[in-house]
Design a protein around this motif. Sequence first.
Motif, short mmCIF file in Angstrom:
data_model
loop_
_atom_site.label_atom_id
_atom_site.label_comp_id
_atom_site.label_asym_id
_atom_site.label_seq_id
_atom_site.Cartn_x
_atom_site.Cartn_y
_atom_site.Cartn_z
N ASN A 1 13.84 -88.11 25.33
CA ASN A 1 14.59 -88.99 24.43
C ASN A 1 13.76 -90.15 23.90
OD1 ASN A 1 16.85 -87.40 24.76
ND2 ASN A 1 17.72 -88.69 26.38
N GLY A 2 12.46 -90.16 24.23
CA GLY A 2 11.62 -91.24 23.73
C GLY A 2 11.92 -92.56 24.40
N ARG A 3 10.95 -93.44 24.42
CA ARG A 3 11.16 -94.77 24.99
C ARG A 3 10.73 -95.87 24.02
NH1 ARG A 3 11.77 -94.68 30.57
NH2 ARG A 3 10.90 -96.76 30.81
N VAL A 4 9.84 -95.53 23.08
CA VAL A 4 9.27 -96.54 22.20
C VAL A 4 9.22 -96.01 20.77
CG1 VAL A 4 7.25 -97.98 21.71
CG2 VAL A 4 7.84 -97.45 24.08
N TRP A 5 9.63 -96.82 19.82
CA TRP A 5 9.42 -96.60 18.39
C TRP A 5 8.58 -97.74 17.85
CZ3 TRP A 5 14.99 -95.47 16.17
CH2 TRP A 5 15.37 -94.16 16.50
N ILE A 6 7.67 -97.45 16.95
CA ILE A 6 6.96 -98.46 16.16
C ILE A 6 7.20 -98.12 14.69
CG2 ILE A 6 4.74 -99.48 15.54
CD1 ILE A 6 3.75 -98.89 18.31
N VAL A 7 7.72 -99.06 13.93
CA VAL A 7 8.01 -98.85 12.52
C VAL A 7 7.29 -99.92 11.71
CG1 VAL A 7 10.21 -97.73 12.93
CG2 VAL A 7 10.14 -100.20 12.73
N SER B 1 4.00 -96.13 26.93
CA SER B 1 3.32 -96.99 25.97
C SER B 1 2.88 -96.21 24.74
CB SER B 1 2.10 -97.65 26.62
OG SER B 1 1.16 -96.66 27.01
N ILE B 2 2.61 -96.98 23.68
CA ILE B 2 1.98 -96.46 22.46
C ILE B 2 0.87 -97.44 22.08
CG2 ILE B 2 2.26 -95.95 20.02
CD1 ILE B 2 5.08 -95.12 20.52
N CYS C 1 -6.39 -105.42 14.19
CA CYS C 1 -6.21 -105.62 15.63
C CYS C 1 -5.64 -104.37 16.28
CB CYS C 1 -5.29 -106.81 15.91
SG CYS C 1 -3.59 -106.55 15.34
N PHE C 2 -5.78 -104.29 17.60
CA PHE C 2 -5.13 -103.27 18.40
C PHE C 2 -3.80 -103.82 18.89
CE2 PHE C 2 -9.50 -101.85 18.67
CZ PHE C 2 -9.40 -100.47 18.63
N ILE C 3 -2.79 -102.97 18.91
CA ILE C 3 -1.49 -103.36 19.45
C ILE C 3 -1.01 -102.27 20.40
CG2 ILE C 3 0.96 -103.72 18.92
CD1 ILE C 3 0.22 -105.21 16.48
N THR C 4 -0.57 -102.70 21.57
CA THR C 4 0.01 -101.80 22.57
C THR C 4 1.46 -102.22 22.80
OG1 THR C 4 -2.10 -101.37 23.67
CG2 THR C 4 -0.10 -101.00 24.94
N VAL C 5 2.37 -101.30 22.60
CA VAL C 5 3.80 -101.55 22.83
C VAL C 5 4.21 -100.81 24.10
CG1 VAL C 5 6.13 -101.35 21.92
CG2 VAL C 5 4.21 -101.78 20.37
N ILE C 6 4.87 -101.54 25.01
CA ILE C 6 5.14 -101.02 26.35
C ILE C 6 6.63 -101.04 26.64
CG2 ILE C 6 4.88 -101.55 28.82
CD1 ILE C 6 2.05 -102.48 28.19
N TYR C 7 7.10 -99.95 27.22
CA TYR C 7 8.40 -99.95 27.88
C TYR C 7 8.18 -99.28 29.24
CZ TYR C 7 13.30 -99.22 29.00
OH TYR C 7 14.51 -99.24 29.63
N ALA C 8 7.98 -100.10 30.26
CA ALA C 8 7.53 -99.61 31.56
C ALA C 8 8.67 -98.97 32.35
CB ALA C 8 6.91 -100.75 32.36
#
Length: 396
Positions: A35-41, A58-59, A72-79
């Motif tokens: 069901n996915g944990r992270v979206w980046i839009v 993470s993404i 830049c680098f971006i890391t989006v986390i849902y642990a």
Amino acid sequence: MAAVLEIRVKAHKAKVLANVFPGWQSLNNYSWAVNGRVWIVWDPNYYQITHIRSTPQSIHCLVNGNNGTLVCFITVIYASNSIEQRKDLWAELSSIEQIVDKRWLIVGDFNAVLYPNDRVYGAPISLAETQDFSNCIHKLQLNEVPWKGDYYTWSNKQLRTDRICSRIDRVFGNLDWMMTWGHNIVLSWTKLQKYGKNIWAPGTMANIWAKLRALRQVLKDLNKEEFKSITTKINPARQELLQIQEQINQQCTDELLCKEKQILLDIEKWSLVEESALRQKSRAKWIQLGDCNNKYFTVMIKERTNKKITRELTSLRGTKLDTPEAIKEEVVKFYKALMGSNTTSLPAVDRKTMKKGPTISYEQGVALCGDVVDEEIWKALTSSLFLQEDLEYHQR
């Protein structure tokens, strides 16, 4: 650009994005998490985003601004909620750090506390909860990005003593990020809309310098509205706290206890704000007046010097001493009496005189140096008059 966490949307229903963000592009980690944990839009008119790697928690992506000012680098986390599963996240961050050669921002829900005060109510925070997270942050040399808002970002929405609040959402930046944008202060968007919408409207200013100059008065007005008369906010809160505590002494209820905790938090918040404002004012005054050899600088140095001088001392006899010579003499006398004085010789036993009296033999000396055995202890105890009488009484 935005990140959405804990989406709980199945993969075949992800097309809802087209309705919510028309014309935007997206990344997700459906391939790694159910069901996915992270979206980046993001809006492709402003950003170009390159996907680097995804994991169940993470993404990672590379962000390029179309105007060329943002790279830049971006890391989006849902642990994960599990400590063991979060260990995979810490290892993943250490791995991705090897290829990061630009500014790096790590943002999201870590589902973990970092400091002992990151949870109120509920179970106390243990070392096991913070150790892995803390070690990862120190190993990667990350710094927390300044923020403004509520400290605790999650709660279980319960009432009274069942309520638990935690700080599990955080934003970190590496050294390059902090050197470039780490000094920025994030203000509420609603406040900026209210005060500065005309300043940043397209075409009203010819250059950044003019816009910043116009924004100066806006920020002053914002500061006056939010932070003026801080003392008038603290004093009524303290009076209300005293009244509630008096009511608690008479009749303690859960409602009064909740009010007391809330008022204490408000007092602490405004006290910190007041202290911060005073520090900023003192620094500003020193920068303005203390960086040259003027009268203010001389007065400040003299004041600091005076604080280090003992101008009056009361002796052990109760006499007040106010001259440097008398104070010096009293201090020396005190420590001489405390530590003692030196001498050329110390009194000792005269061995020749001792040998003239009764002495023990060599064998007796060896016996005295030997171990004490149980028989000797029993003999010494039974030789006591009181113990003998007690033994005779029990024998009878």
